[in-house]
Design a protein around this motif. Sequence first.
Motif, PDB file in Angstrom:
ATOM      1  N   ASN A  88       0.532  -1.400   0.472  1.00 23.41           N
ATOM      2  CA  ASN A  88       0.248  -0.137  -0.166  1.00 23.41           C
ATOM      3  C   ASN A  88       0.279   1.029   0.161  1.00 23.41           C
ATOM      4  N   ALA A  89       2.107   1.134   0.766  1.00 19.47           N
ATOM      5  CA  ALA A  89       2.808   2.508   0.971  1.00 19.47           C
ATOM      6  C   ALA A  89       2.830   3.152  -0.389  1.00 19.47           C
ATOM      7  N   GLY A  90       2.556   4.418  -0.319  1.00 18.08           N
ATOM      8  CA  GLY A  90       2.550   5.376  -1.961  1.00 18.08           C
ATOM      9  C   GLY A  90       2.633   6.257  -1.920  1.00 18.08           C
ATOM     10  N   VAL A  91       3.236   7.152  -2.915  1.00 13.38           N
ATOM     11  CA  VAL A  91       3.666   8.565  -2.439  1.00 13.38           C
ATOM     12  C   VAL A  91       2.774   9.410  -3.843  1.00 13.38           C
ATOM     13  N   PHE A  92       2.603  10.277  -3.876  1.00  4.44           N
ATOM     14  CA  PHE A  92       2.315  11.500  -4.793  1.00  4.44           C
ATOM     15  C   PHE A  92       3.005  12.529  -5.204  1.00  4.44           C
ATOM     16  N   TYR A  93       3.715  12.974  -5.984  1.00  6.80           N
ATOM     17  CA  TYR A  93       4.260  14.217  -5.415  1.00  6.80           C
ATOM     18  C   TYR A  93       4.333  15.052  -7.638  1.00  6.80           C
ATOM     19  N   PRO A  94       3.285  15.444  -7.565  1.00  2.00           N
ATOM     20  CA  PRO A  94       2.311  16.267  -9.007  1.00  2.00           C
ATOM     21  C   PRO A  94       4.003  17.056  -9.244  1.00  2.00           C
ATOM     22  N   ALA A  95       4.062  16.979 -11.203  1.00  2.00           N
ATOM     23  CA  ALA A  95       4.351  17.890 -11.367  1.00  2.00           C
ATOM     24  C   ALA A  95       4.689  17.766 -13.182  1.00  2.00           C
ATOM     25  N   PRO A  96       4.033  19.128 -13.566  1.00  2.00           N
ATOM     26  CA  PRO A  96       3.776  19.319 -15.124  1.00  2.00           C
ATOM     27  C   PRO A  96       6.142  18.610 -15.592  1.00  2.00           C
ATOM     28  N   PHE A  97       5.714  17.953 -17.249  1.00  2.00           N
ATOM     29  CA  PHE A  97       7.278  17.799 -17.448  1.00  2.00           C
ATOM     30  C   PHE A  97       7.682  18.232 -17.473  1.00  2.00           C
ATOM     31  N   GLU A  98       7.771  19.551 -18.125  1.00  2.00           N
ATOM     32  CA  GLU A  98       8.789  19.804 -17.943  1.00  2.00           C
ATOM     33  C   GLU A  98       9.585  20.667 -16.955  1.00  2.00           C
ATOM     34  N   GLN A  99       8.814  20.829 -15.391  1.00  6.61           N
ATOM     35  CA  GLN A  99       8.945  20.599 -14.454  1.00  6.61           C
ATOM     36  C   GLN A  99      10.029  19.738 -13.711  1.00  6.61           C
ATOM     37  N   MET A 100       9.709  18.531 -14.081  1.00  6.53           N
ATOM     38  CA  MET A 100      10.272  17.804 -13.326  1.00  6.53           C
ATOM     39  C   MET A 100      11.516  16.928 -13.402  1.00  6.53           C
ATOM     40  N   SER A 101      11.635  17.286 -11.859  1.00  4.72           N
ATOM     41  CA  SER A 101      13.022  17.229 -11.698  1.00  4.72           C
ATOM     42  C   SER A 101      13.751  15.611 -11.743  1.00  4.72           C
ATOM     43  N   VAL A 179      -5.561  -3.285  -6.926  1.00  6.18           N
ATOM     44  CA  VAL A 179      -6.733  -2.272  -6.148  1.00  6.18           C
ATOM     45  C   VAL A 179      -6.961  -1.082  -7.252  1.00  6.18           C
ATOM     46  N   ARG A 180      -7.378  -0.697  -8.292  1.00  2.00           N
ATOM     47  CA  ARG A 180      -7.147   1.069  -8.929  1.00  2.00           C
ATOM     48  C   ARG A 180      -8.235   2.002  -8.255  1.00  2.00           C
ATOM     49  N   PRO A 181      -7.216   2.203  -6.525  1.00  2.00           N
ATOM     50  CA  PRO A 181      -8.985   3.507  -6.649  1.00  2.00           C
ATOM     51  C   PRO A 181      -8.321   4.838  -7.599  1.00  2.00           C
ATOM     52  N   GLY A 182      -9.878   5.525  -7.516  1.00  4.47           N
ATOM     53  CA  GLY A 182      -9.569   6.371  -8.075  1.00  4.47           C
ATOM     54  C   GLY A 182      -9.175   7.439  -7.517  1.00  4.47           C
ATOM     55  N   VAL A 183      -9.415   8.663  -7.538  1.00  5.69           N
ATOM     56  CA  VAL A 183      -9.255   9.765  -6.670  1.00  5.69           C
ATOM     57  C   VAL A 183     -10.323  10.177  -4.809  1.00  5.69           C
ATOM     58  N   THR A 184      -9.437   9.380  -3.916  1.00  9.08           N
ATOM     59  CA  THR A 184      -9.604   9.311  -2.532  1.00  9.08           C
ATOM     60  C   THR A 184      -9.802  10.401  -1.685  1.00  9.08           C
ATOM     61  N   ALA A 185     -10.745  10.558  -1.050  1.00  8.75           N
ATOM     62  CA  ALA A 185     -10.302  11.473   0.069  1.00  8.75           C
ATOM     63  C   ALA A 185      -9.125  11.377   1.167  1.00  8.75           C
ATOM     64  N   THR A 186      -7.781  10.852   1.209  1.00 13.07           N
ATOM     65  CA  THR A 186      -6.514  10.914   2.611  1.00 13.07           C
ATOM     66  C   THR A 186      -6.061  12.381   2.223  1.00 13.07           C
ATOM     67  N   GLU A 187      -4.910  11.304   3.387  1.00  5.91           N
ATOM     68  CA  GLU A 187      -4.158  12.375   3.525  1.00  5.91           C
ATOM     69  C   GLU A 187      -3.212  12.949   1.997  1.00  5.91           C
ATOM     70  N   ILE A 188      -3.243  12.372   1.219  1.00  3.00           N
ATOM     71  CA  ILE A 188      -2.566  12.076  -0.552  1.00  3.00           C
ATOM     72  C   ILE A 188      -2.354  13.781  -0.808  1.00  3.00           C
ATOM     73  N   GLN A 189      -3.227  14.451  -0.470  1.00  3.36           N
ATOM     74  CA  GLN A 189      -3.803  15.654  -1.382  1.00  3.36           C
ATOM     75  C   GLN A 189      -2.799  16.935  -0.296  1.00  3.36           C
ATOM     76  N   ALA A 190      -2.499  16.832   1.032  1.00  5.28           N
ATOM     77  CA  ALA A 190      -2.237  17.577   1.302  1.00  5.28           C
ATOM     78  C   ALA A 190      -0.343  17.746   1.033  1.00  5.28           C
ATOM     79  N   LYS A 191      -0.109  15.807   1.220  1.00  7.32           N
ATOM     80  CA  LYS A 191       1.116  16.076   0.891  1.00  7.32           C
ATOM     81  C   LYS A 191       1.574  15.837  -0.569  1.00  7.32           C
ATOM     82  N   ALA A 192       0.496  15.678  -1.278  1.00  7.70           N
ATOM     83  CA  ALA A 192       0.446  16.611  -2.389  1.00  7.70           C
ATOM     84  C   ALA A 192       1.090  18.061  -2.647  1.00  7.70           C
ATOM     85  N   GLY A 193       1.011  18.899  -1.758  1.00 10.94           N
ATOM     86  CA  GLY A 193       1.491  20.577  -1.447  1.00 10.94           C
ATOM     87  C   GLY A 193      -0.138  21.010  -1.579  1.00 10.94           C
TER      88      GLY A 193
END
Length: 248
Positions: A88-101, A179-193
């Motif tokens: 289950n452990a996972g992260v989501f760090y959104p970034a546009p491709f041009e700015q992806m580090s 299992v492929r969850p859709g948008v789920t209300a967890t801490e992941i949104q806040a952690k994504a900034g």
Amino acid sequence: MQTSLHNKTILITGATAGIGLATAHALLQQGAKLIITGRDQSRLYHAVKQLDGNVIPVLCDSANIAQIQQMAAQLARDKITLDGLILNAGVFYPAPFEQMSADNFHSTMAINFTGPVFTLQALLPCLNNPSSVVFISSVAVQKAFSEAGVYSASKAAFEGFARVLNLELAARGIRINSVRPGVTATEIQAKAGMDDATINGFFESLNTTPVGRVLTPADIIPAINYLISDASIGLRNAYIDIDGGFGL
């Protein structure tokens, strides 16, 4: 086949919050014995207090292969065998491709792909025959989201790996499904900034989906429960989309 998990021993990675913690609560209620991992000692301790059941906490960062191997060695020393493994452990760090580090790319892949692969490899000696492995993937493997390229790739990478592993590990009685969850209300949104206003606006936009709201971990748990139980014995490399109709 029944979905009862009484006396089953299951390890859940990243179980200090969100879907992982909610799943731990649900499995304990069915009589399962749990090992949970987290990369922060205080959050791990808090999760164990919340769960208040037959739980063994293990400090383990899914991006740290040495810690993964130490965890597996600890279980082997304690003669603990597993009937199920929930990656289950996972992260989501959104970034546009041009700015992806490079750091964004490597940290996402380390936790979402490399970590699950080497966790499964390290725990092979502990997995019973039969046993079930459930990967918490994402609807993002098939539904494009702007700024989620690395996240999507990291989840799809493990799903592709699992296809091969279902062949290689068949003789061990190990099955792997997702299992492929859709948008789920967890801490992941806040952690994504995302700030509160952005999160609330995003969630409100989901009111137009067929389910009429943002998903919660409670919506995801029944599918995890099914796949980790003996009821899924005939499934290999299956995936269950739980997106509330978002992808229609």
